[in-house]
Each structure stands twice: as structure tokens, then as C-alpha cells.
Write an enzyme that holds these catalytic residues in place. Sequence first.
Site, PDB file in Angstrom:
ATOM      1  N   ASP A 290       0.924  -1.114  -0.093  1.00 56.49           N
ATOM      2  CA  ASP A 290       0.002  -0.050  -0.230  1.00 56.49           C
ATOM      3  C   ASP A 290       0.960   1.158   0.025  1.00 56.49           C
ATOM      4  OD1 ASP A 290      -2.600  -0.993   0.002  1.00 56.49           O
ATOM      5  OD2 ASP A 290      -2.078  -1.921   1.961  1.00 56.49           O
TER       6      ASP A 290
ATOM      7  N   ASP B 196     -10.603  -5.403  -0.875  1.00 55.04           N
ATOM      8  CA  ASP B 196      -9.614  -4.696  -0.085  1.00 55.04           C
ATOM      9  C   ASP B 196      -9.962  -3.844   1.142  1.00 55.04           C
ATOM     10  OD1 ASP B 196      -7.121  -3.998   0.984  1.00 55.04           O
ATOM     11  OD2 ASP B 196      -6.549  -2.475  -0.503  1.00 55.04           O
TER      12      ASP B 196
HETATM   13  C1  DX5 Z   1      -6.295   0.623   3.072  1.00 49.76           C
HETATM   14  C2  DX5 Z   1      -5.364  -0.500   2.495  1.00 49.76           C
HETATM   15  C3  DX5 Z   1      -5.671  -1.979   2.636  1.00 49.76           C
HETATM   16  C4  DX5 Z   1      -5.296  -2.242   4.151  1.00 49.76           C
HETATM   17  C5  DX5 Z   1      -5.816  -3.603   4.420  1.00 49.76           C
HETATM   18  O1  DX5 Z   1      -6.090   1.823   2.498  1.00 49.76           O
HETATM   19  O2  DX5 Z   1      -5.456  -0.250   1.007  1.00 49.76           O
HETATM   20  O3  DX5 Z   1      -5.009  -2.661   1.727  1.00 49.76           O
HETATM   21  O4  DX5 Z   1      -4.106  -1.879   4.499  1.00 49.76           O
HETATM   22  O5  DX5 Z   1      -5.714  -3.702   5.864  1.00 49.76           O
HETATM   23  P1  DX5 Z   1      -6.881  -4.334   6.652  1.00 49.76           P
HETATM   24  O6  DX5 Z   1      -7.136  -5.807   6.307  1.00 49.76           O
HETATM   25  O7  DX5 Z   1      -6.431  -4.200   8.094  1.00 49.76           O
HETATM   26  O8  DX5 Z   1      -7.989  -3.393   6.515  1.00 49.76           O
HETATM   27 ZN    ZN Z   2      -4.540  -1.790  -0.409  1.00 51.71          ZN
END
Ligand code: DX5
Ligand code: ZN
Length: 210
Positions: free
Chosen positions: A31, A172
Site C-alpha cells: 500500500d 481490499d
Molecule cells: C487501506 C489499504 C488496505 C489495508 C488492508 O487503504 O489499501 O490494503 O491496509 O488492511 P486491513 O485488512 O487491516 O483493512
Molecule cells: Zn490496499
Amino acid sequence: MKISVSILDAVNRYEAVEKLNDTNISYIHIDVMDGKLVNNIQFQDMDEIREISKISKFPLQVHLMVEDASYYVSKFASLNIESITIHLNIKNDIHSVIKEIHNMGYLAGIAVSGEEDILKIIPYLKDIDMILVMSVVPGRGGQAFISNTSDKIRYLRNYIIKNHLSSVIEVDGGINDKTIKNIDGADIAVVGSYIIKASDYDKQIKSLEQ
Ligand code: DX5
Ligand code: ZN
């Protein structure tokens, strides 16, 4: 359903990747945040991403939450990358960036964030390989799953079938052993904190298998 693990919130990202190498996930999800498109700054050190792509057994999926997507894409040549995903509100021309990603030999995706209308992605569908349906507001891990995501997945799946497209649907944000039941019909689940904050990765990954 394939699992892509977001290592954003790992205490030690290299150690997390080493541990994930012993599991049967499909991708590592990176990310990248520039503090402009989203209110957070992450993965700005390209050497960190290069190093992760070297130690990871699994290809990386790069999720660019950045305004100048073109600039970041140009930094990712010849890495162990499967796909690069951009957002709709970047400052570059979307079709040009998709071309840049394809010219580098990677799959191209577009993300629709939790609060955005899914219809916005339709004009680009025939040119991309993947749709990243965000089930949280982009910018940080550990948020709660937005429940109307299921409707978005269902709409996209029907659209893909009707129009004979081959785009992959990835979801996601906020996915755990409970919320994964709401993303039936998706091809890939991005899971961050549910795996990365636990000590036994394998146990968490197995609990996601339905
Ligand atoms: C949010 C990101 C996600 C996030 C996923 O902006 O794009 O990929 O890190 O993490 P969790 O599973 O903790 O929501
Ligand atoms: Zn992400």
C-alpha cells in the site's frame, strides 16, 4: 479465493514477508500512500519495496494511493510484481498510466474506494485486468468492512459476464474470518491486520478458507 496479504501494519515488514513465505497465500499487497491522495504516508522508500520484492516468494501487488501515479509506476521496472493498481482521482491521464503499466509487463488495476460510486469504473473496464473494490476508506489498515461492498461485487460480476470481460475482482479492507462471507464472487481478498497482527499466520489464513 486467493489471498493477498497487506503488510502495511507489520511491526517488521521484512520479517512478515519471511514468515509469509512459509504459507500458501498468492500475493503480497503493498500500500503506497503519498500523503496527498490519502492522508497518510507509507512505502515512500523504493529500496524497501525492491528489497521486499527480492525476499518474497510471492509476486507483489502494488496498490498506489498516490496523486502522481505515473511517477511512481516509472520506479517499478523489472521487479517481482504481478499488478499495479491506481485510483480514479489521480492527476495523470488514466489511460496513459494503464498503458505505462502494461508496457512494463504488469497487469493494471483500478481501485474504487469505499465511498465512490462503482459506475465510475465502467468506462475503463475493457482496458484493465483488475478491479480493486475497496471495502474501507483508503488510507489506513484496521478499519471496519463497509457492508454495501457485497452489492458492488454482485453488480461488477454481472457486468463482467454480460460484457464478456475477463477482469479479476479483488476486494481490499476490513476482511477477516467473518466479513469474508460478504465477498463471495470476488477472486482475490486483500487481508491486512487480521493476519499480520496475529502470531500464527497459518491459523488465520486457514480460518479464511470457506
Ligand atoms: C487501506 C489499504 C488496505 C489495508 C488492508 O487503504 O489499501 O490494503 O491496509 O488492511 P486491513 O485488512 O487491516 O483493512
Ligand atoms: Zn490496499
